[in-house]
Design an enzyme around this catalytic site. Structure first.
Site, PDB file in Angstrom:
ATOM      1  N   ILE A 133      -3.888   5.212  -0.438  1.00 24.35           N
ATOM      2  CA  ILE A 133      -5.330   4.478   0.214  1.00 24.35           C
ATOM      3  C   ILE A 133      -5.322   3.244   0.426  1.00 24.35           C
ATOM      4  CG2 ILE A 133      -6.239   6.656  -2.046  1.00 24.35           C
ATOM      5  CD1 ILE A 133      -5.949   4.422  -4.478  1.00 24.35           C
ATOM      6  N   HIS A 134      -4.289   2.710   1.166  1.00 23.72           N
ATOM      7  CA  HIS A 134      -4.485   1.081   1.354  1.00 23.72           C
ATOM      8  C   HIS A 134      -6.098   0.433   1.649  1.00 23.72           C
ATOM      9  CE1 HIS A 134      -1.066   2.948   4.612  1.00 23.72           C
ATOM     10  NE2 HIS A 134      -2.336   4.072   4.954  1.00 23.72           N
ATOM     11  N   ASP A 135      -6.702   0.600   2.049  1.00 20.96           N
ATOM     12  CA  ASP A 135      -7.973  -0.396   1.955  1.00 20.96           C
ATOM     13  C   ASP A 135      -8.339  -1.073   0.693  1.00 20.96           C
ATOM     14  OD1 ASP A 135      -9.226   1.220   4.966  1.00 20.96           O
ATOM     15  OD2 ASP A 135      -8.268  -0.615   3.925  1.00 20.96           O
TER      16      ASP A 135
ATOM     17  N   THR B   4       0.858  -1.591   0.067  1.00 26.80           N
ATOM     18  CA  THR B   4      -0.090   0.192  -0.117  1.00 26.80           C
ATOM     19  C   THR B   4       0.699   1.408  -0.167  1.00 26.80           C
ATOM     20  OG1 THR B   4      -0.075   0.356   2.431  1.00 26.80           O
ATOM     21  CG2 THR B   4      -2.017  -1.100   1.397  1.00 26.80           C
TER      22      THR B   4
END
Ligand code: RIB
Ligand code: CA
Length: 304
Positions: free
Chosen positions: A237-239, A192
């Site tokens: 925007i990890h998720d 990420t």
């Protein structure tokens, strides 16, 4: 050709990147429900924020509140990142009250027991709801087709030098989940922190229909405020990468290893440590960044 959409449940702590992950999932999968967990902000706020994002998307999917604190520890939130509301940057309208709603564990037990086939699960917050469900309903674990989680890191952390936020908040839950034997894909900071949204790209949100496009532009302008080099490097925007990993694992490079989660204090807390013994999980160690963003913008094109 008729393509059957993948049945999926989302467990989230919105959170700006959870919001974007939810919006990429909605047009691509049959999202049966969103369960909210405390993490980026308190449960009342993450629950409301999930409902806000579904409002913006014009979706009426159930949003069910789960655990308001980690299994054993006090809650640690990320207001310094996501703001006091957990989704600062955009003035949402007041939504009607949600009415009588069961607890996520009870709701999930009904869904998993009654659904005619196994369901894919995506978790983008602390793993409290997932662990509590597995502890309370071990007989339903076979109904979980897979678990794709945003969390952990085999390299550096983002809340301590070693630990990633979701795992750090509830290390006991994470350790229980990692050793559960579920088919798990762990999408952590190793990837990420490679797929960063550049500030120049924020304008692309404005090509999406109102109010969603303007909402995303304002939310991510806020979210990127404290990333000093958002312009050059970009903002994480990890998720969203967890949603991509479920649908397109070929965009990632995977390392299979058992993972132990540090359950001590200080340096040990929340570390995700590869170990020889234990149930293996698939850990994302690299990503095709350009192909990922092509996928993301194509998914968001559903909101034009
Ligand atoms: O460390 C990043 C993770 O923590 C993301 O899921 C973000 O939303 C926060 O929950
Ligand atoms: Ca999250």
């Amino acid at each position: 050709m008729w393509t059957s959409l993948l049945d999926v449940l989302l467990d989230m702590d919105p959170g700006h990147d959870d919001a974007l992950a939810l919006l990429t999932a909605l047009p691509l999968m049959r999202v049966l429900a969103v369960t909210a967990v405390a993490g980026n902000q308190t449960l009342d706020k993450t629950w409301l924020n999930a409902r806000r994002i579904l409002w913006a998307a014009g979706s009426h999917i159930p949003v069910i509140p789960g655990h308001a604190k980690p299994l054993l520890r006090d809650l640690v939130t990320a207001a310094y990142v996501h703001g006091e509301s957990g989704l600062d940057g955009y003035a949402f309208p007041t939504l009607p009250p949600p009415g009588e709603t069961p607890h996520a564990t009870e709701y999930l037990a009904r869904v998993f027991a009654e659904w005619p086939r196994p369901i894919a699960w995506v978790a983008t917050g602390p793993l409290t709801n997932v662990a509590a469900f597995l502890m309370d309903h071990p007989h339903l674990a076979h109904q979980i087709a897979s678990l794709t989680l945003m969390g952990g890191s085999l390299s550096a952390g983002n809340i301590t030098a070693q630990a990633e936020f979701n795992i750090f908040v509830d290390p006991e839950a994470a350790d229980y989940v990692m050793s559960s034997g579920l088919p798990i894909r762990m999408v952590g900071l190793d990837v990420t922190h490679k797929a960063l949204l550049r500030r120049d790209d924020l304008d692309r949100f404005l090509t999406l229909r109102r109010p969603l496009g303007e909402m995303l532009f304002r939310l991510f302008s806020f979210y990127g405020r404290h990333e000093p080099d958002a312009g050059e490097k970009g903002i994480p925007i990890h998720d969203v990468l967890a949603v991509a990993a479920l649908l397109h694992p070929e965009l990632f490079t995977w390392k299979t290893t058992a993972i132990r989660v540090g359950r001590g204090e200080d340096r040990d807390r929340g570390q995700t440590i590869p170990v020889m013994e234990g149930h293996p999980v698939d850990v994302a160690v690299d990503i095709k960044v350009s192909a990922f963003f092509d996928w993301m913008w194509n998914a968001l094109g559903a909101y034009r």
